[in-house]
Design an enzyme around this catalytic site. Structure first.
Site, mmCIF file in Angstrom:
data_model
loop_
_atom_site.group_PDB
_atom_site.id
_atom_site.type_symbol
_atom_site.label_atom_id
_atom_site.label_comp_id
_atom_site.label_asym_id
_atom_site.label_seq_id
_atom_site.Cartn_x
_atom_site.Cartn_y
_atom_site.Cartn_z
ATOM 1 N N LYS A 121 0.827 -1.216 0.000
ATOM 2 C CA LYS A 121 0.000 0.000 0.000
ATOM 3 C C LYS A 121 0.855 1.258 0.000
ATOM 4 C CE LYS A 121 -3.364 -2.278 2.996
ATOM 5 N NZ LYS A 121 -3.849 -2.209 4.384
ATOM 6 N N ARG A 142 15.989 -9.908 7.439
ATOM 7 C CA ARG A 142 16.855 -10.149 6.267
ATOM 8 C C ARG A 142 16.297 -9.290 5.141
ATOM 9 N NH1 ARG A 142 19.133 -15.432 3.223
ATOM 10 N NH2 ARG A 142 20.411 -15.373 5.072
#
Ligand code: NCD
Length: 360
Positions: A121, A142
């Site tokens: 979004k 990560r």
């Protein structure tokens, strides 16, 4: 609303300046009360920390073998929650962190791609991470972008709810917890021949973009009389920042493309794959460099105590027939990752001494 926006801007102010300074000026912000709070760079680990992590990992490994020990461990941190934010592919690091959390009773949640979070979004990754901090006590991240975990930790440390951040791999830059498990594997493998001190280690393959060998090289300053052999095709040579670091700390290293001459003289061979995903045009790059591979014929050439390591995943670097040789330690190496990550998390939550000295 306006005030909220200004607060957000305040929080990010100063990042560029912080990020581009020398590492020495950065470390304090990631520690609290003399202990590591966030784990971002391999340079944060000193010898006593590494030694204590290895002992703690072994203690956890032994305890986890019995139901009584496993029950004790899993009761330690069952009031804590962790978020695994892994938006770059991962098998071992993800699964070993997940299981490390579960060994200690920590409840986990996960995001494994930006397509399933509100980043779709248009939410910034930094705001997404701040959101996690509202729900959990530890974030393991990560990310393909170098410096992402660092920025996350830096931002959170400036909020009212700082939670620890562990870097589970930051682009082609660093992978500090892989370096921890590599050290644990080296120390365990050389237990009967004086440990890692005094050993000759070859690092082979894509040294330029391989974050594991970069982080591991930083840790070498903690060990005595280490000699490094950087064996790589010309295009994948170790970068200058690491070489400068080694020179500064008087750690001898040799660069060569002649793997054959290195094989019989070293105590450990650390193989890596070509990191094609970082290529500008991956389809134009090959990841097969036969002169930089290990085959079954090499088993008669390397020393009888010489271990073969690999962070995995493997491509062509090590022939499958090598796996059954006792000197091939990469499967043990990946399992070591779970134990030492559990040790690291236990330390971050301050239950390390309890595990070490009270659980008998
Ligand atoms: C390494 C990585 O992700 O950097 N893998 C791992 O964490 N075990 C090495 C690699 O992908 O080649």
């Amino acid at each position: 609303m306006v005030q909220q926006k200004e607060e957000t801007i305040q929080i990010y102010r100063g990042w560029d300046e912080f990020y581009h300074q020398e590492i020495g000026g950065k470390l304090d912000i990631f520690s609290k009360n003399g202990r590591l709070f966030d784990v971002i760079f391999a340079q944060q680990f000193d010898r006593s920390f590494l030694d204590s992590m290895c002992s703690l990992a072994s203690q956890i490994r032994l305890l986890a073998k019995t139901k009584t020990g496993a029950d004790k461990l899993s009761g330690l941190l069952n009031h804590k929650r962790a978020m695994l934010y892994f938006v770059q592919p991962s098998t071992r690091t993800f699964i070993s962190f997940l299981n490390a959390c579960h060994i200690l009773g920590i409840k986990t949640s996960e995001i494994r791609g930006t397509t399933t979070s509100s980043e779709v979004k248009g939410e910034s990754p930094e705001d997404t991470i701040r959101t996690f901090a509202s729900y959990v006590d530890l974030i393991i991240a990560r990310h393909p972008v170098e410096g992402f975990a660092e920025k996350t930790a830096w931002v959170l440390n400036r909020t009212e709810r700082p939670v620890s951040v562990i870097n589970g791999g930051s682009g082609p830059d660093q992978h500090p917890t892989q370096a921890l498990l590599d050290i644990y594997t080296l120390e365990r493998s050389f237990e009967h021949i004086g440990g890692l001190d005094g050993k000759k280690i070859a690092m082979v393959g894509d040294l330029k973009r391989g974050r594991t060998v970069r982080s591991l090289s930083y840790l070498m300053k903690n060990y005595r009389d280490i000699q490094l052999y950087f064996v790589a095709p010309e295009v994948f040579r170790m970068k200058d920042d690491i070489k400068d670091f080694l020179k500064k700390h008087d750690i001898p290293f040799f660069e060569t493309e002649d793997f054959a001459s290195v094989k019989p003289v070293v105590d450990a061979i650390y193989m890596t794959r070509i990191q094609k995903e970082y290529a500008e045009t991956p389809s134009k790059e090959t990841d097969v460099y036969p002169e930089f591979h290990i085959t079954r014929d090499d088993l008669g050439i390397i020393q009888s105590h010489c271990i073969i390591m690999h962070p995995l995943p493997r491509r062509y670097e090590i022939e499958i027939e090598v796996d059954n040789d006792p000197r091939a330690v990469y499967w043990r190496q990946e399992r070591n990752g779970m134990w030492i990550r559990a040790a690291l998390i236990a330390y971050l939550f301050g239950v390390d001494e309890e595990i070490m000295y009270e659980f008998r």
